[in-house]
Scaffold this motif. Structure first.
Motif, short mmCIF file in Angstrom:
data_model
loop_
_atom_site.label_atom_id
_atom_site.label_comp_id
_atom_site.label_asym_id
_atom_site.label_seq_id
_atom_site.Cartn_x
_atom_site.Cartn_y
_atom_site.Cartn_z
N ASP A 3 0.84 -1.19 0.00
CA ASP A 3 0.00 0.00 0.00
C ASP A 3 0.88 1.25 0.00
O ASP A 3 2.05 1.21 0.41
CB ASP A 3 -0.91 0.02 1.23
N GLY A 4 0.30 2.34 -0.45
CA GLY A 4 0.99 3.62 -0.34
C GLY A 4 2.11 3.84 -1.33
O GLY A 4 2.95 4.73 -1.12
N LEU A 5 2.14 3.10 -2.42
CA LEU A 5 3.17 3.30 -3.43
C LEU A 5 2.88 4.57 -4.22
O LEU A 5 1.72 4.87 -4.52
CB LEU A 5 3.25 2.11 -4.37
N HIS A 6 3.93 5.27 -4.61
CA HIS A 6 3.73 6.46 -5.44
C HIS A 6 5.03 6.87 -6.13
O HIS A 6 6.12 6.46 -5.74
CB HIS A 6 3.18 7.63 -4.61
N LEU A 7 4.86 7.68 -7.16
CA LEU A 7 5.96 8.32 -7.87
C LEU A 7 5.94 9.80 -7.53
O LEU A 7 4.87 10.37 -7.24
CB LEU A 7 5.81 8.17 -9.40
N ARG A 8 7.09 10.44 -7.58
CA ARG A 8 7.19 11.88 -7.36
C ARG A 8 7.78 12.51 -8.61
O ARG A 8 8.95 12.27 -8.95
CB ARG A 8 8.07 12.18 -6.15
N LEU A 9 6.96 13.28 -9.31
CA LEU A 9 7.39 13.89 -10.56
C LEU A 9 6.94 15.34 -10.61
O LEU A 9 5.75 15.63 -10.42
CB LEU A 9 6.81 13.12 -11.76
N GLU A 10 7.88 16.21 -10.86
CA GLU A 10 7.62 17.64 -11.00
C GLU A 10 6.79 18.18 -9.84
O GLU A 10 5.82 18.92 -10.02
CB GLU A 10 6.93 17.92 -12.34
N GLY A 11 7.16 17.76 -8.63
CA GLY A 11 6.52 18.29 -7.43
C GLY A 11 5.19 17.66 -7.07
O GLY A 11 4.55 18.10 -6.11
N ARG A 12 4.75 16.64 -7.82
CA ARG A 12 3.48 15.99 -7.53
C ARG A 12 3.69 14.52 -7.21
O ARG A 12 4.60 13.87 -7.73
CB ARG A 12 2.53 16.10 -8.73
N HIS A 13 2.80 13.99 -6.37
CA HIS A 13 2.79 12.56 -6.06
C HIS A 13 1.72 11.89 -6.94
O HIS A 13 0.60 12.39 -7.05
CB HIS A 13 2.45 12.33 -4.59
N HIS A 14 2.09 10.75 -7.54
CA HIS A 14 1.15 9.98 -8.35
C HIS A 14 1.04 8.59 -7.74
O HIS A 14 2.03 7.83 -7.72
CB HIS A 14 1.63 9.90 -9.80
N ALA A 15 -0.13 8.25 -7.23
CA ALA A 15 -0.33 6.96 -6.59
C ALA A 15 -0.14 5.82 -7.57
O ALA A 15 -0.47 5.92 -8.76
CB ALA A 15 -1.74 6.89 -5.99
N ALA A 16 0.43 4.71 -7.09
CA ALA A 16 0.67 3.53 -7.91
C ALA A 16 0.16 2.29 -7.19
O ALA A 16 0.19 2.23 -5.95
CB ALA A 16 2.15 3.39 -8.22
N ALA A 17 -0.31 1.32 -7.96
CA ALA A 17 -0.81 0.07 -7.40
C ALA A 17 -0.24 -1.10 -8.18
O ALA A 17 -0.07 -1.02 -9.40
CB ALA A 17 -2.34 0.03 -7.44
N LEU A 18 0.06 -2.19 -7.48
CA LEU A 18 0.61 -3.38 -8.13
C LEU A 18 -0.41 -3.97 -9.10
O LEU A 18 -1.63 -3.93 -8.85
CB LEU A 18 0.98 -4.42 -7.09
N ASN A 19 0.10 -4.53 -10.21
CA ASN A 19 -0.77 -5.16 -11.21
C ASN A 19 -0.01 -6.32 -11.83
O ASN A 19 1.17 -6.20 -12.13
CB ASN A 19 -1.16 -4.15 -12.29
N PRO A 20 -0.68 -7.45 -12.06
CA PRO A 20 0.03 -8.57 -12.69
C PRO A 20 0.52 -8.22 -14.09
O PRO A 20 -0.09 -7.40 -14.80
CB PRO A 20 -1.06 -9.68 -12.76
N ILE A 21 1.64 -8.83 -14.48
CA ILE A 21 2.17 -8.73 -15.83
C ILE A 21 1.93 -10.07 -16.52
O ILE A 21 2.22 -11.12 -15.94
CB ILE A 21 3.69 -8.42 -15.82
N PRO A 22 1.44 -10.10 -17.75
CA PRO A 22 1.09 -8.96 -18.60
C PRO A 22 -0.24 -8.32 -18.20
O PRO A 22 -1.10 -8.95 -17.60
CB PRO A 22 1.00 -9.58 -19.99
N PHE A 23 -0.37 -7.05 -18.58
CA PHE A 23 -1.64 -6.35 -18.36
C PHE A 23 -2.71 -6.85 -19.31
O PHE A 23 -3.88 -6.92 -18.96
CB PHE A 23 -1.43 -4.85 -18.58
N VAL A 24 -2.30 -7.15 -20.55
CA VAL A 24 -3.22 -7.64 -21.58
C VAL A 24 -2.67 -8.96 -22.11
O VAL A 24 -1.50 -9.04 -22.50
CB VAL A 24 -3.36 -6.63 -22.74
N LYS A 25 -3.48 -10.00 -22.12
CA LYS A 25 -3.05 -11.29 -22.63
C LYS A 25 -3.52 -11.48 -24.04
O LYS A 25 -4.65 -11.13 -24.38
CB LYS A 25 -3.58 -12.42 -21.74
#
Length: 371
Positions: A349-371
């Protein structure tokens, strides 16, 4: 802001360079010391052709490292931890290459053309220098060189129809990574069922660069009934399909990784008895769980694309890095690939990226996204 890339003699032009310029290329990148088309001015249309139709790509920058001589097979086997003993002529293999410390340094497709001739279809790195040095130091009878080979890719759901129109229906029987030496109106080729997408496709390994324009125009003409168009290897589709990009996901020094972190464990054959570069290091790494694991992420909003790996955070702690991300039209969200601390790879929980002063929430997802 608009940038340009200078066309000069220190970077090589491909066999299809003039054809791509004529057909509207709008941007190049540099790959294996060669210009490779980046787009033809219509990213949405090029993506749609790949997903729903058929595209043709100049991928001559996907250079071949040829091993030829009595000890060619010996060197090929020593370069990779994957067991090649059952590889047949006409069969390709996806083969990780590691250095002596166990870090991945390339992930080529190996093509066995004969018992004493192999190609390594390499990602962006000078593997020919590495292979030549190892062969010479071992004292083996093998010549290592970069041959006159220029791949052209036909990719998409209708790729088999275009390729069959050119060569005949026998191409539909080729297995994935299977290939055959053939010709087209006197143009010498190796035709392989392969390519850097999961939409189906073929690669035409041209063996005479002087025939590049001829081959391009023949593929283009055969593809007219199927609405073929030019394009380039597509980062969005590769993220959706879970394909690995050596340059982004595991490049030496910047984002290096072990084969176990990238999910290549089944390809590391420590029980076959063959020796290979990095065997001692990989034996030690195999005895312990990997420290990191490759995962997929969905990312909130449409953050700016930095063009390089970025840290992945959980609270104020950096727990990995995102190797590449992009907005997926099929999924309606931004997706990415990341290397994350292994203990967080299943749930975090609580994963995020920090880009240009903003936080962007991220969530785990299985790979591949599209089969």
């Amino acid at each position: 802001m608009t940038f340009s890339i200078a066309i000069g003699p220190n970077i090589r032009k491909s066999a299809y360079f003039d054809a791509t310029v004529r057909d509207g290329v709008r941007g190049f990148s540099v790959y294996n010391h060669m210009y490779i088309p980046g787009n033809f001015g219509d990213p949405a249309g090029e993506y749609d052709r790949l997903i729903n139709g058929v595209a043709m790509w100049d991928v001559a920058a996907q250079r071949q490292v040829e091993l030829q001589g009595p000890d060619a097979g010996r060197l090929a086997q020593y370069l990779t931890p994957r067991d090649l003993s059952k590889t047949r002529v006409g069969q390709g293999r996806y083969v990780p290459l590691c250095d002596h410390a166990g870090w991945l340094i390339n992930d080529p497709v190996l093509l066995k053309l004969s018992e004493d001739r192999y190609w390594l279809s390499v990602a962006d790195s000078d593997i020919h220098l590495w292979a030549a040095a190892i062969g010479r130091e071992r004292g083996w009878a093998v010549e290592v060189r970069e041959p006159d080979v220029s791949p052209l890719a036909i990719q998409g759901p209708k790729a088999a129809d275009v390729t069959a129109a050119l060569f005949g229906d026998w191409v539909r029987e080729l297995r994935y990574f299977g290939f055959r030496q053939t010709e087209l109106d006197g143009i010498p080729l190796v035709l392989a069922r392969s390519g850097w997408s999961k939409q189906g496709g073929f690669e035409l390994y041209l063996q005479d660069r002087s025939r590049g324009l001829d081959l391009w125009d023949r593929v283009k003409a055969a593809g007219v009934p199927f609405d073929i168009g030019p394009g380039a290897p597509n980062d969005i589709e590769r993220l959706e399909s879970g394909l690995i990009s050596y340059g982004a996901d595991m490049r030496w020094q910047d984002t290096r990784a072990t084969p176990f972190e990238m999910g290549f464990g089944p390809l590391i054959d420590l029980d076959s008895g063959h020796d290979f570069v990095g065997r001692a290091a990989l034996s030690r790494l195999a005895a312990e769980p990997p420290a990191r694991q490759r995962v997929g992420l969905t990312i909130a909003d449409t953050p700016p694309l930095p063009g390089s790996p970025v840290p992945l955070w959980q609270g104020d702690a950096q727990v990995g890095h995102v190797t590449e991300f992009a907005y997926s039209p099929r999924l309606g969200t931004t997706i990415g690939h990341a290397l994350i601390r292994a203990d967080l790879a299943e749930a975090a929980d609580g994963l995020h990226l920090r880009l240009e002063g903003r936080h962007h929430a991220a969530a785990l997802n299985p790979i591949p996204f599209v089969k």
